[in-house]
Write a protein that holds these residues in place. Structure first.
Motif, PDB file in Angstrom:
ATOM      1  N   LYS A  21       7.376  -4.335  44.365  1.00  0.00           N
ATOM      2  CA  LYS A  21       6.326  -5.141  43.742  1.00  0.00           C
ATOM      3  C   LYS A  21       6.749  -5.600  42.349  1.00  0.00           C
ATOM      4  CE  LYS A  21       2.404  -3.119  46.255  1.00  0.00           C
ATOM      5  NZ  LYS A  21       1.092  -2.466  46.140  1.00  0.00           N
ATOM      6  N   GLY A  81       1.276  -7.685  45.694  1.00  0.00           N
ATOM      7  CA  GLY A  81       1.020  -6.957  44.468  1.00  0.00           C
ATOM      8  C   GLY A  81      -0.291  -7.459  43.895  1.00  0.00           C
ATOM      9  N   ILE A  97       8.561   4.272  38.023  1.00  0.00           N
ATOM     10  CA  ILE A  97       8.812   2.975  38.648  1.00  0.00           C
ATOM     11  C   ILE A  97       9.594   2.065  37.697  1.00  0.00           C
ATOM     12  CG2 ILE A  97       7.751   0.964  39.736  1.00  0.00           C
ATOM     13  CD1 ILE A  97       7.448   3.630  41.271  1.00  0.00           C
ATOM     14  N   ARG A 122      -0.691   8.616  47.537  1.00  0.00           N
ATOM     15  CA  ARG A 122       0.759   8.466  47.368  1.00  0.00           C
ATOM     16  C   ARG A 122       1.506   9.315  48.396  1.00  0.00           C
ATOM     17  NH1 ARG A 122       1.888   5.472  43.060  1.00  0.00           N
ATOM     18  NH2 ARG A 122       4.096   6.071  43.019  1.00  0.00           N
ATOM     19  N   GLN A 175      -4.688  -2.368  48.454  1.00  0.00           N
ATOM     20  CA  GLN A 175      -3.288  -2.066  48.178  1.00  0.00           C
ATOM     21  C   GLN A 175      -2.779  -0.916  49.053  1.00  0.00           C
ATOM     22  OE1 GLN A 175      -1.078  -3.507  45.158  1.00  0.00           O
ATOM     23  NE2 GLN A 175      -2.187  -4.927  46.462  1.00  0.00           N
ATOM     24  N   LEU A 180      -0.924   0.543  40.637  1.00  0.00           N
ATOM     25  CA  LEU A 180      -0.183   1.524  41.426  1.00  0.00           C
ATOM     26  C   LEU A 180      -1.137   2.255  42.362  1.00  0.00           C
ATOM     27  CD1 LEU A 180       2.346   3.148  38.916  1.00  0.00           C
ATOM     28  CD2 LEU A 180       2.553   1.032  40.234  1.00  0.00           C
ATOM     29  N   GLU A 190       6.797   0.320  45.456  1.00  0.00           N
ATOM     30  CA  GLU A 190       6.257  -0.149  44.176  1.00  0.00           C
ATOM     31  C   GLU A 190       7.342  -0.788  43.321  1.00  0.00           C
ATOM     32  OE1 GLU A 190       2.174   2.328  43.813  1.00  0.00           O
ATOM     33  OE2 GLU A 190       3.887   3.235  42.796  1.00  0.00           O
TER      34      GLU A 190
END
Length: 754
Positions: free
Chosen positions: A220, A118, A246, A199, A411, A177, A217
């Protein structure tokens, strides 16, 4: 053809429907699925057994629902232990980017899995300031952590909710994100690129492997919860837009989160199919709406803020060879929808006597992070006399050359690499799931030990929709009158207002009382029954249904619903949240068709075979695996290392870079590749037809997967029941070995040589 045979068909109702029957069929199926989605809200309550006797009893009674939610969002993998966060620093950028009066802001990262960290910001109270609470603050996907920390001035005051929480004495971590750009949805090594948002790109490969961008996510966030749990300070989450999604799911699956605030997301999800595909969750509406997910947070405090949500008109534009993204829009959650879903959630809280823990916040400016929301969150975390002022963080006091794009790419690629590891492990997972639980010592034992797997395949992978509830009520009309056979259009009812459609070819030399085998000839993507049945149509099908009728077989060419460009993909999108797929419907149409064929006096119901090309080859793997009345199956121009084709990042054969966004099937990779599907067909005869130049896959993938099938049939002592024919050609029916296969296994003599 005998008069008796002709009369059987002419004795049915005449087919009077006009226009495009395929389009009408697809429209009817769409209506059927739409009604099922609407009815899902009432039906899902049967899957819950809440015990409102006490908070402890309630928590225990919903744990199985919580476990299923974890599975549906792919939040199952063990995280690495964590006891610290690491500062992010380079020769150009220092970790601490600003120091306010009572807290500092630093860039940090933390290990979640071997391949995945993360990354974001840590807002940490100074040593002389007590930590009153710990909060994971989640921005929308298109916002950076710096925005909600107030490090940059791109957002209005209220939206800088992370900085405002830090001002009160909270330790705040803001994860980054994955955003909705498509910059890195490419593989330059193989020259492949797409306009899929980041995504969606992660969603596609993860979905096939039982994972999800949502679950990644959430993991994370939960890693941060692992770390925060080392302290005594209470833990909360707050999120906006995608961050709200999330935050809600994180609080639902982990009870260590003591309070949550969700802004710009919460509403009825009955039309989730209209949203971007990375919000598609298999079986979501079958068991969960946002209110049901909120019930997993109960009785813990939950604040629903009806702010103006992110608005996205669609994927990034088509350009420069980039295409293939699924359609989907985000609109701000309508206030009426938010209120209605909140009301349903309120009922659950009220049953627990905890209605005071659920808050609805609406402000005139519709911005996230209102004073009322943040105060309610802190109060829910046990912070007495919580007060949030209008503080706005100042700009960074440090000259900083931090590379924001490099962080996003890091990421993104970490999740790609994690998914590719799960892809490499998938064969071992299938070994444990399927092969280690089956017994090849005899045909009887094989079929007995495949029973559970077959049920799982239908119910959990394909999705089992209700059985047909209407009589077949066949309607026919003569459309072909050839020297060797006659052809009839056929319409059969399946459900109320929903029908199946196809073309039946009957040889003219059928004798009274005679029963013959049937070959069901299935077209591919955007195909029609006429493509296989009409000898005047020149195509890759080579009118193989007609050719088989010339050889004396009865043939039936069904219309499958994968036609009409996105029309059928919308059906798939609507069906997935209620735990259906397009093949859920196709199986039931075939089931009704088989019932009708079996009743025809000139059909031998024990000798009905299946032969499909391309998407029809996909059907050849899935439908006979479920419907045992198919006596044999031939997969042409589709058999594949199917899991790799759907999820690999490293091949131009992959669906990862194409427009077939309906292809991923949730968790298929860990349960059934084509070898395992063929195992469900066994011990019935099974054949693969493969052209060397077929672009669906290289020969090596096909041969690799067929080796699984061949080994099984050999071990079962039925090696003569399976074969593969490679031929010098492309994506087409070849018919040489396959016709001989059908004659042999459907026990029908081959025509004499001229």
């Amino acid at each position: 053809m005998s008069n008796n045979t002709t009369q059987v068909l002419h004795g049915t109702n005449p087919l009077t429907m006009e226009g495009d029957l395929a389009a009408q069929m697809v429209e009817a199926l769409d209506g059927y699925v739409t009604d099922a989605v609407a009815n899902s809200l009432e039906k899902r309550e049967t899957l819950w057994h809440r015990d409102y006797g006490s908070h402890e009893a309630y928590a225990e009674s919903v744990e199985s629902n919580r476990a299923r939610l974890r599975k549906q969002i792919g939040c199952l993998d063990p995280r690495l232990p964590i006891d610290e966060l690491a500062y992010v620093a380079t020769t150009k950028a220092v970790p601490q980017i600003t120091a306010e009066e009572n807290y500092t802001v630093s860039r940090v990262r933390w290990q979640v899995f071997d391949e995945v960290e993360g990354e974001g910001l840590l807002l940490e109270p100074r040593h002389n300031v007590p930590v009153i609470a710990q909060v994971v603050a989640l921005p929308d996907a298109d916002w950076t952590p710096e925005m909600i920390a107030g490090i940059t001035d791109e957002l209005p005051l209220n939206a800088q909710f992370a900085g405002r929480l830090a001002k009160t004495g909270c330790r705040v971590v803001i994860p980054l994100l994955i955003n909705r750009d498509d910059t890195y949805s490419v593989n330059p090594i193989i020259g492949a690129k797409t306009n899929q948002p980041h995504r969606e790109f992660i969603y596609r490969m993860g979905y096939q492997l039982g994972r999800h961008i949502i679950g990644y996510e959430v993991q994370k966030v939960l890693s941060l919860v692992d770390w925060m749990s080392l302290s005594d300070a209470p833990i909360g989450v707050i999120g906006y837009g995608e961050g709200g999604l999330i935050a809600l799911h994180s609080a639902a699956v982990d009870t260590r989160i003591q309070a949550a605030a969700v802004s710009g997301y919460f509403q009825s999800r009955q039309e989730v199919w209209r949203e971007p595909i990375y919000r598609n969750v298999w079986g979501l509406l079958h068991e969960f709406g946002d209110a049901e997910i909120a019930s997993l947070v109960a009785p813990r405090p939950l604040i629903i803020e009806a702010s103006r949500g992110p608005e996205v008109t669609g994927p990034p534009p088509l350009r420069d060879g980039r295409g293939g993204a699924a359609p989907g829009q985000l609109v701000s959650p309508p206030v009426d929808s938010v209120k209605a879903e909140f009301s349903r959630a309120h009922d659950f809280y009220q049953q627990l006597g905890s209605e005071d823990a659920l808050h609805f916040v609406f402000t005139e400016d519709r911005l996230p992070g209102s004073q009322e929301t943040l105060t309610a969150l802190l109060t829910g975390l046990g912070v007495e006399n919580a007060h949030i002022d209008g503080y706005q963080a100042t700009a960074s006091t440090t000259v900083d050359d931090f590379d924001y794009e490099a962080r996003q790419k890091r990421q993104f690629m970490q999740l790609v690499n994690l998914s590719q590891r799960f892809l490499r492990e998938a064969a071992s997972q299938r070994q444990q799931f399927f092969w280690e639980k089956t017994d090849t010592s005899s045909l009887v034992r094989w079929e007995e030990t495949c029973t559970d797997a077959k049920a799982y395949f239908w119910e959990e992978v394909i999705g089992k929709c209700p059985p047909p509830d209407a009589p077949t009520n066949p309607r026919t009309r003569l459309i072909y009158d050839e020297p060797g056979w006659k052809g009839y259009e056929v319409v059969l009812d399946v459900w109320k207002d929903v029908f199946a459609y196809g073309i039946l070819l009957l040889p003219n030399d059928l004798q009274p009382g005679e029963q013959r085998p049937v070959v069901v000839c299935q077209h591919g993507l955007e195909g029609r029954p006429q493509d296989t049945a009409d000898p005047r149509i020149e195509s890759v099908y080579h009118s193989y249904a007609a050719s088989l009728a010339d050889r004396g077989f009865i043939t039936y060419a069904p219309q499958n619903p994968y036609i009409g460009q996105d029309a059928f993909r919308v059906i798939q999108r609507k069906g997935n949240p209620i735990k259906w797929s397009l093949f859920s419907l196709i199986i039931r149409q075939h089931e009704q068709t088989l019932d009708w064929l079996a009743e025809l006096p000139f059909v031998d119901a024990d000798r009905i075979g299946f032969y499909g090309l391309s998407y029809g080859g996909k059907t050849a793997m899935r439908v006979p695996a479920v419907l045992e009345r198919y006596a044999c199956s031939i997969c042409s121009a589709d058999f594949n290392e199917w899991i790799v084709k759907n999820a690999t990042y490293d091949s131009r054969y992959s669906y990862m870079f194409t427009g077939e966004y309906e292809m991923p099937e949730f968790d298929l990779g860990n349960t059934f590749n084509y070898g395992e599907m063929a195992g469900l067909i066994a011990p019935r005869p099974f054949m693969v037809e493969r052209g060397h130049d077929d672009g669906v896959a290289p020969d090596e993938w096909v041969a690799h997967e067929f080796a699984v099938v061949r080994r099984l049939y050999v071990r079962l002592g039925i090696a003569d029941r399976t074969e593969i024919e490679f031929f010098d050609g492309g994506h087409q029916i070849n018919s040489d070995g396959t016709f001989s296969f059908l004659h042999r296994h459907l026990n029908w003599p081959e025509p004499s040589s001229p």
